[in-house]
Write a protein that holds these residues in place. Structure first.
Motif, PDB file in Angstrom:
ATOM      1  N   GLY A 191       0.813  -1.217   0.000  1.00  0.00           N
ATOM      2  CA  GLY A 191       0.000   0.000   0.000  1.00  0.00           C
ATOM      3  C   GLY A 191       0.844   1.263   0.000  1.00  0.00           C
ATOM      4  O   GLY A 191       0.436   2.300  -0.558  1.00  0.00           O
ATOM      5  N   VAL A 192       2.033   1.191   0.633  1.00  0.00           N
ATOM      6  CA  VAL A 192       2.918   2.358   0.675  1.00  0.00           C
ATOM      7  C   VAL A 192       3.382   2.711  -0.743  1.00  0.00           C
ATOM      8  O   VAL A 192       3.417   3.886  -1.147  1.00  0.00           O
ATOM      9  CB  VAL A 192       4.128   2.087   1.586  1.00  0.00           C
ATOM     10  N   PHE A 193       3.754   1.674  -1.526  1.00  0.00           N
ATOM     11  CA  PHE A 193       4.185   1.917  -2.899  1.00  0.00           C
ATOM     12  C   PHE A 193       3.033   2.506  -3.720  1.00  0.00           C
ATOM     13  O   PHE A 193       3.243   3.421  -4.533  1.00  0.00           O
ATOM     14  CB  PHE A 193       4.660   0.622  -3.545  1.00  0.00           C
ATOM     15  N   ILE A 194       1.820   1.966  -3.512  1.00  0.00           N
ATOM     16  CA  ILE A 194       0.673   2.454  -4.282  1.00  0.00           C
ATOM     17  C   ILE A 194       0.430   3.937  -3.981  1.00  0.00           C
ATOM     18  O   ILE A 194       0.147   4.740  -4.885  1.00  0.00           O
ATOM     19  CB  ILE A 194      -0.583   1.620  -3.967  1.00  0.00           C
ATOM     20  N   LYS A 195       0.571   4.342  -2.715  1.00  0.00           N
ATOM     21  CA  LYS A 195       0.399   5.749  -2.351  1.00  0.00           C
ATOM     22  C   LYS A 195       1.451   6.624  -3.047  1.00  0.00           C
ATOM     23  O   LYS A 195       1.144   7.731  -3.532  1.00  0.00           O
ATOM     24  CB  LYS A 195       0.520   5.909  -0.841  1.00  0.00           C
ATOM     25  N   MET A 196       2.698   6.118  -3.085  1.00  0.00           N
ATOM     26  CA  MET A 196       3.762   6.874  -3.750  1.00  0.00           C
ATOM     27  C   MET A 196       3.459   7.021  -5.245  1.00  0.00           C
ATOM     28  O   MET A 196       3.702   8.083  -5.848  1.00  0.00           O
ATOM     29  CB  MET A 196       5.109   6.159  -3.553  1.00  0.00           C
ATOM     30  N   GLU A 197       2.919   5.949  -5.845  1.00  0.00           N
ATOM     31  CA  GLU A 197       2.598   6.008  -7.262  1.00  0.00           C
ATOM     32  C   GLU A 197       1.460   6.983  -7.518  1.00  0.00           C
ATOM     33  O   GLU A 197       1.456   7.721  -8.529  1.00  0.00           O
ATOM     34  CB  GLU A 197       2.229   4.606  -7.765  1.00  0.00           C
ATOM     35  N   LEU A 198       0.496   7.007  -6.618  1.00  0.00           N
ATOM     36  CA  LEU A 198      -0.605   7.981  -6.750  1.00  0.00           C
ATOM     37  C   LEU A 198      -0.075   9.402  -6.712  1.00  0.00           C
ATOM     38  O   LEU A 198      -0.477  10.281  -7.502  1.00  0.00           O
ATOM     39  CB  LEU A 198      -1.626   7.768  -5.623  1.00  0.00           C
ATOM     40  N   GLU A 199       0.875   9.642  -5.777  1.00  0.00           N
ATOM     41  CA  GLU A 199       1.442  10.982  -5.625  1.00  0.00           C
ATOM     42  C   GLU A 199       2.198  11.393  -6.883  1.00  0.00           C
ATOM     43  O   GLU A 199       2.089  12.547  -7.335  1.00  0.00           O
ATOM     44  CB  GLU A 199       2.373  11.002  -4.410  1.00  0.00           C
ATOM     45  N   SER A 200       2.967  10.454  -7.462  1.00  0.00           N
ATOM     46  CA  SER A 200       3.737  10.794  -8.662  1.00  0.00           C
ATOM     47  C   SER A 200       2.828  11.078  -9.849  1.00  0.00           C
ATOM     48  O   SER A 200       3.195  11.831 -10.763  1.00  0.00           O
ATOM     49  CB  SER A 200       4.714   9.662  -8.999  1.00  0.00           C
ATOM     50  N   ARG A 201       1.651  10.493  -9.858  1.00  0.00           N
ATOM     51  CA  ARG A 201       0.722  10.705 -10.965  1.00  0.00           C
ATOM     52  C   ARG A 201      -0.247  11.854 -10.697  1.00  0.00           C
ATOM     53  O   ARG A 201      -1.047  12.226 -11.575  1.00  0.00           O
ATOM     54  CB  ARG A 201      -0.081   9.433 -11.219  1.00  0.00           C
ATOM     55  N   TRP A 226      -2.669  11.696  -8.545  1.00  0.00           N
ATOM     56  CA  TRP A 226      -3.992  11.126  -8.294  1.00  0.00           C
ATOM     57  C   TRP A 226      -4.249  11.086  -6.795  1.00  0.00           C
ATOM     58  O   TRP A 226      -3.343  10.929  -5.981  1.00  0.00           O
ATOM     59  CB  TRP A 226      -4.084   9.685  -8.823  1.00  0.00           C
ATOM     60  N   SER A 227      -5.510  11.198  -6.474  1.00  0.00           N
ATOM     61  CA  SER A 227      -5.917  11.040  -5.076  1.00  0.00           C
ATOM     62  C   SER A 227      -6.427   9.618  -4.865  1.00  0.00           C
ATOM     63  O   SER A 227      -6.626   8.854  -5.815  1.00  0.00           O
ATOM     64  CB  SER A 227      -7.030  12.039  -4.743  1.00  0.00           C
ATOM     65  N   ARG A 276      -9.304   8.963  -3.925  1.00  0.00           N
ATOM     66  CA  ARG A 276     -10.644   8.933  -4.508  1.00  0.00           C
ATOM     67  C   ARG A 276     -10.561   8.665  -6.008  1.00  0.00           C
ATOM     68  O   ARG A 276     -11.387   7.942  -6.576  1.00  0.00           O
ATOM     69  CB  ARG A 276     -11.355  10.262  -4.244  1.00  0.00           C
ATOM     70  N   ASP A 277      -9.512   9.223  -6.660  1.00  0.00           N
ATOM     71  CA  ASP A 277      -9.335   8.962  -8.096  1.00  0.00           C
ATOM     72  C   ASP A 277      -9.101   7.480  -8.354  1.00  0.00           C
ATOM     73  O   ASP A 277      -9.664   6.902  -9.285  1.00  0.00           O
ATOM     74  CB  ASP A 277      -8.140   9.766  -8.639  1.00  0.00           C
ATOM     75  N   LEU A 278      -8.254   6.868  -7.531  1.00  0.00           N
ATOM     76  CA  LEU A 278      -7.952   5.457  -7.723  1.00  0.00           C
ATOM     77  C   LEU A 278      -9.195   4.608  -7.482  1.00  0.00           C
ATOM     78  O   LEU A 278      -9.460   3.643  -8.222  1.00  0.00           O
ATOM     79  CB  LEU A 278      -6.814   5.009  -6.798  1.00  0.00           C
ATOM     80  N   ALA A 279      -9.975   4.985  -6.471  1.00  0.00           N
ATOM     81  CA  ALA A 279     -11.201   4.239  -6.195  1.00  0.00           C
ATOM     82  C   ALA A 279     -12.134   4.305  -7.394  1.00  0.00           C
ATOM     83  O   ALA A 279     -12.756   3.308  -7.772  1.00  0.00           O
ATOM     84  CB  ALA A 279     -11.883   4.793  -4.944  1.00  0.00           C
ATOM     85  N   PHE A 280     -12.213   5.514  -8.003  1.00  0.00           N
ATOM     86  CA  PHE A 280     -13.050   5.676  -9.195  1.00  0.00           C
ATOM     87  C   PHE A 280     -12.545   4.783 -10.333  1.00  0.00           C
ATOM     88  O   PHE A 280     -13.320   4.106 -11.011  1.00  0.00           O
ATOM     89  CB  PHE A 280     -13.054   7.155  -9.620  1.00  0.00           C
ATOM     90  N   ILE A 281     -11.213   4.785 -10.557  1.00  0.00           N
ATOM     91  CA  ILE A 281     -10.625   3.986 -11.646  1.00  0.00           C
ATOM     92  C   ILE A 281     -10.888   2.505 -11.435  1.00  0.00           C
ATOM     93  O   ILE A 281     -11.222   1.782 -12.390  1.00  0.00           O
ATOM     94  CB  ILE A 281      -9.108   4.258 -11.742  1.00  0.00           C
ATOM     95  N   LEU A 282     -10.782   2.048 -10.184  1.00  0.00           N
ATOM     96  CA  LEU A 282     -10.947   0.620  -9.885  1.00  0.00           C
ATOM     97  C   LEU A 282     -12.408   0.202  -9.768  1.00  0.00           C
ATOM     98  O   LEU A 282     -12.714  -0.982  -9.706  1.00  0.00           O
ATOM     99  CB  LEU A 282     -10.221   0.268  -8.574  1.00  0.00           C
ATOM    100  N   GLY A 283     -13.296   1.213  -9.731  1.00  0.00           N
ATOM    101  CA  GLY A 283     -14.711   0.896  -9.578  1.00  0.00           C
ATOM    102  C   GLY A 283     -15.053   0.478  -8.171  1.00  0.00           C
ATOM    103  O   GLY A 283     -15.941  -0.362  -7.961  1.00  0.00           O
TER     104      GLY A 283
END
Length: 375
Positions: A13-23, A25-26, A28-35
């Motif tokens: 989850g830590v890596f995923i948060k870092m990837e969100l930050e680099s892109r 994205w919030s 909430r954005d990821l939740a929207f993308i994943l449905g």
């Protein structure tokens, strides 16, 4: 628990948060993308829930990368935080790779338990220390069937040595053992007389034990030495027949008289079937022992003469009469004829089992009986 020498691996989850930050994205954005909802995504990002194969596929599409990448992240994290395995697992695996440990435990030769105790028992059983391997055994007539020391046979001979140490015998005398041979020869007419063999050998300083073979091991007998003046004869009664008993016994006695096997763990013999009385054995020591055993059971010249005169028609009356002339049980003659004719069904009714008589007097292990030996 992480090893002190390892760099701690963060939850995926830590890596995923870092990837969100680099892109940019919030969550909430990821939740929207994943449905999914943010509440569904929270446990994953906080490290409270692992990445499943299904989630790895979703994340792979979301971040345009391989699902295996996320599974690898999760796998490395899980492995680092996995419970330390019981050290007994590695010990048992190492022992089982070289020795028939399960069969030894089942027979009561060693006791199952904590890793260090099991290792200690095995070291003492095989008379070795630390990581040394037991010495090589000089194999006999069936040597060509083995590429190295078969572990079941190795364990068998060490069990025989173990039991032999419990025997009380006179000091060894080769002269007395030689002088005993005519007496032993007179016992060959009566199957029950084999019960007296352990005591007669003990009087000459030879320890005698009977050990049932382990599964998949083919052994008739062995000659081993506890020291230069303490010979041991062990037999298995793998083939519980009177003729086999006397041939194997005399074979091992000859090894003792010749001092064979003193500089190794001993001589292990599988002599039954094709190898009995085979004068073409590759081993000089086996040639000597085979010749002595064959001549002891039925004098070679007389057996050859009888065979030449009667071949190919051997009546039961002829066989019984020849056995009486030789002052031995008919089973001894039948055994040699079966070998020569390669007809192992010939007069089988004369083949007498002898194990039950031996077990009355000999130190014996197997057939439901385990001798307690403290390691």
């Amino acid at each position: 628990m992480a090893n002190d020498n390892q760099v701690a691996i963060e939850p995926p989850g830590v890596f995923i948060k870092m990837e969100l930050e680099s892109r940019g994205w919030s969550q909430r954005d990821l939740a929207f993308i994943l449905g999914q909802t943010e509440q569904q995504l929270n446990p994953l990002l906080s490290g409270k829930r692992g990445i499943t194969p299904d989630m790895a596929r979703l994340l792979g599409d979301a971040f345009d990368t391989s699902p295996q990448f996320f599974l690898n992240l999760q796998g490395r994290y899980d492995l680092q935080n996995a419970k330390e395995p019981d050290p007994a697992v590695k010990t048992r695996a190492g022992l089982q790779a070289h020795f028939p440990v399960r069969d030894m435990i089942r027979r009561g030769w060693v006791q199952d338990g904590e890793a260090s105790l099991l290792q200690l028992q095995m070291d003492r059983f095989f008379e070795v220390a630390n990581d040394e391997m037991p010495g090589e055994i000089a194999f006999a007539a069936k040597r060509t069937h083995y590429n190295d020391t078969p572990p079941h046979q190795l364990a068998w001979v060490f069990r025989a040595r173990q039991l032999a140490r419990q025997a009380t015998v006179s000091p060894y005398s080769a002269d007395m053992l030689k002088a005993l041979l005519p007496k032993l020869r007179t016992l060959m007419v009566d199957p029950e007389a084999v019960a007296s063999v352990p005591g007669l050998l003990a009087a000459c300083g030879v320890r005698f034990v009977v050990v049932e073979v382990l599964p998949n091991a083919k052994i008739d007998g062995a000659c081993t030495w506890l020291d230069d003046a303490s010979p041991v004869i062990a037999i298995s009664t793998l083939y519980d027949r009177l003729d086999n008993f006397w041939f194997v016994l005399r074979h091992e006695i000859e090894h003792v008289l010749q001092g064979h096997g003193k500089h190794s763990i001993g001589m292990i013999d599988y002599l039954t079937g094709e190898s009995i009385g085979d004068e073409n054995s590759e081993e000089d020591e086996e040639n000597v022992a085979n010749a002595a055993a064959a001549d002891f059971c039925v004098p070679t010249a007389k057996m050859a003469s009888f065979y030449a005169r009667k071949n190919p028609y051997f009546s039961e009356r002829d066989v019984v009469g020849f056995a009486a002339l030789m002052a031995i049980h008919p089973a001894i003659v039948v055994g040699q004829l079966q070998k020569r004719m390669k007809r192992y069904d010939y007069l089988r009714k004369y083949q007498v089992p002898v194990r039950r008589y031996l077990l009355k007097e000999a130190i014996a292990d197997g057939w439901g009986n385990a001798v307690e030996v403290h390691l």
